[in-house]
Design a protein around this motif. Structure first.
Motif: not given
Ligand code: THG
Length: 605
Positions: A555-576
């Motif tokens: 989840n964390s690594v996927f989120l990282h690359y999505a942010i790099e591509a311009g992702l603005d928002m993420a539905i996540v378990h914030s603590g994790k």
């Protein structure tokens, strides 16, 4: 030149207080039609119209451009206290007719005079459950219908204490405009108490965020509760953040209690000085006075308006959502905006069990845990097969509205559930979601709700052929959604948040091996072509089926690359969610290869 065109050249001047003016006229119970009605100012338009005319005359003589009707409390739910709820339409219409007749007497070609239909907050706070949305909307509807039929040139929905009151009045206004095929300018004005928020605790940024999306609202502002001095900071905020013209009607200072009666001390000269600052330095365009202001105050403002031009403001709107209390922008730096995923019956066993047990207060506690964990907004889904989702949403949302400080993302596929949630929410919500699985069907239902209640919307890249798997197809659907939303439903690009779909990489399914790359690249394409649009992903979907540790890593690594591509928002378990440097090299590399489908990983696994 229309009313609103004038604003660019000089500020428009409203009148001063109605209530305190009437008090000085020393009216008797008979003037109100008997003891039972004493103090019902709205009734004077039939029992003693000359008293109302005297108020209008004084302000017109003083030079006001706009006078307000004597209808602050002419909604049925206020009049019911005098047992005359059934006279709401009649009194509102009569009040507008009287004001109109007076305005016309003073109107000249160079100085036309206008009538603003005054719509007060009533005596009920819907966010505290005093009244439901539909009943309050209906009450405002009758009042505003009377104002329109009596000839009001514009509407002034004022002294708002609870944003839900305003939303009810705006819904009534929208209905009337649509039915009668008319459109009058509408001013939406909130009251910020001495403690610095609205009565319900709403900060000015949250109020602006909730009201700004209503395109038929012509001006936003503040009136009542305090003098101009106490308003300055909030007026400055509005001046820097509101694209719409600004309205400001302070009281004549903070009231002082003299022998049980409120006394207002701000002099006409002092009010003039403050308004000169607000108009000339900050860019307020519509001014006037609230409680305690007299014709002498208004005369000063009218003179001021002849020699001052509102300071030009270059404001660009920052798209945001809001709770009843505060605002959260739809882009943060560093990205992403974290949307807590846990208040979801499909996404958390704990939350599901609480809904099944109808322990709604514990559901609120789960929301609060996520706030502590750093979420910016919260996704909320209460769907469960066999349960009444409207009822569960009602129970949860009425609590979330005042107990949760973060904006809510309403996650439901059912239109009545979405509308129920919106009717209970004083903030600016985000609807999760629309798609084109059945062509325009879902958009045709949800987008008018977004317009009616001022919400933003998440759009999934799904069409008649199903969930888009390639970046090109995702992009093509996104463009189609923008075209229809903007051109057919009047939604702004900045109110659309695209979800390019997260499939699980945990199943090892051949079909989905390239899915993460395609999802990430589609974000890049959408952000490049439509920078105003936002993007979001339900990140945790990517790791369904894997063990808990690997889930957090992936989840964390996927989120990282999505942010790099311009992702603005993420539905996540914030603590994790872990920053990359906190993940061991091996796990991080494994996740990366999984995401980018590097086949050597497949061989190793
Ligand atoms: N896009 C949009 N909205 C969405 C999704 C999306 N909403 C729902 C979902 N997908 C995002 N939310 C979650 C919430 C929880 C989980 C995954 C996605 C999750 N939960 C663990 C599980 O099911 O194994 C939780 C366990 C527990 O606490 O009980 O993984 O993609 N727009």
């Amino acid at each position: 030149m229309t009313l609103l065109d004038t604003l660019k050249q000089r500020p428009l001047v409203f009148d001063g207080a109605t209530g305190t003016h009437l008090q000085t006229q020393k009216l008797t119970a008979d003037d109100f039609g008997g003891e039972h009605f004493a103090g019902c100012n709205e009734l004077l338009v039939v029992t003693k119209p000359d008293a109302v005319r005297a108020v209008h005359r004084d302000y017109l003589e003083a030079g006001a451009d706009i006078i307000e009707t004597d209808t602050f409390g002419s909604a049925s739910i206020v009049l019911v206290e005098y047992d005359i709820a059934d006279r709401a339409y009649e009194l509102s219409k009569k009040a507008a007719e009287i004001a109109k007749e007076m305005a016309q007497q003073y109107s000249t070609k160079v100085k036309p005079r206008y009538v603003a239909g005054s719509v007060g907050p009533t005596t009920k706070l819907p966010s505290l459950g005093h009244i439901g949305f539909d009943d309050l909307r209906a009450s405002f509807y009758t009042q505003i219908a009377g104002l329109i039929d009596g000839g009001a040139d514009l509407l002034c929905i004022e002294t708002c204490q609870d944003i839900l009151q305003m939303k009810c009045a705006l819904a009534a206004t929208q209905d009337l405009f649509a039915e009668r095929k008319i459109q009058l300018p509408v001013i939406a004005s909130v009251t910020i108490e001495t403690m610095g928020t609205m009565l319900m605790g709403t900060e000015i940024a949250a109020a602006l965020t909730a009201l700004e999306p209503f395109d038929f609202v012509s001006a936003i502002g503040m009136n009542c509760a305090t003098g101009p001095k106490e308003m300055e900071e909030n007026i400055r905020y509005l001046a820097q953040n509101s694209v719409k013209p600004l309205f400001c009607m302070p009281n004549a200072g903070l009231p002082e209690n003299v022998g049980g009666v409120a006394h207002y001390h701000l002099t006409p000269e002092e009010l003039e000085r403050w308004m000169k600052h607000f108009v000339g330095d900050l860019g307020v365009q519509i001014i006037g006075g609230c409680c305690g202001t007299t014709q002498h105050h208004i005369k000063k403002l009218a003179e001021l308006s002849e020699r001052i031009t509102p300071h030009g403001r270059e404001v660009s709107w920052t798209p945001a959502a809001s709770s009843i209390y505060s605002q959260a922008t739809m882009r943060v730096d560093p990205a992403p905006v974290i949307v807590g995923e846990r208040c979801n019956t499909n996404g958390s066993k704990k939350f599901r069990d609480l809904i099944l047990k109808e322990d709604y207060d514990a559901a609120v506690a789960m929301a609060k845990e996520q706030i502590k964990e750093g979420a910016h907004m919260l996704d909320l889904c209460v769907a469960y097969v066999g349960r009444d989702e409207v009822r569960d949403m009602h129970e949860v949302m009425k609590r979330f509205n005042t107990a949760v400080t973060l904006p809510v993302v309403i996650d439901s596929t059912e239109y009545p559930v979405i509308e129920e949630a919106l009717k209970l929410y004083a903030g600016r919500a985000i609807i999760n979601s629309i798609n084109m699985e059945d062509g325009e069907e879902r958009m045709a239902h949800v987008l008018p709700l977004c317009k009616r209640y001022g919400a933003a919307v998440i759009a999934l890249t799904i069409d008649e052929d199903g969930m888009a798997k390639t970046r090109e197809k995702k992009f093509e659907i996104a463009e189609r959604i923008i075209d229809i939303s903007v051109n057919k439903y009047g939604i702004r690009e900045e109110d659309i948040i695209f979800d390019t779909l997260t499939f699980t990489l945990g199943s090892g399914d051949e079909e989905f091996r390239k899915s993460a790359i395609e999802t990430i690249e589609a974000i890049r394409m959408i952000k490049k072509a439509h920078p105003k649009c936002k993007t979001i992903l339900g990140v945790s979907n990517v790791s369904f089926g894997l063990n808990p540790h690997m889930r957090h890593v992936l989840n964390s690594v996927f989120l990282h690359y999505a942010i790099e591509a311009g992702l603005d928002m993420a539905i996540v378990h914030s603590g994790k969610i872990m920053p990359l440097h906190k993940i061991d090299d091996e796990g991080r590399e494994l996740a990366r290869k999984l995401i980018f489908d590097e086949r050597e990983w497949a061989a190793a696994a």
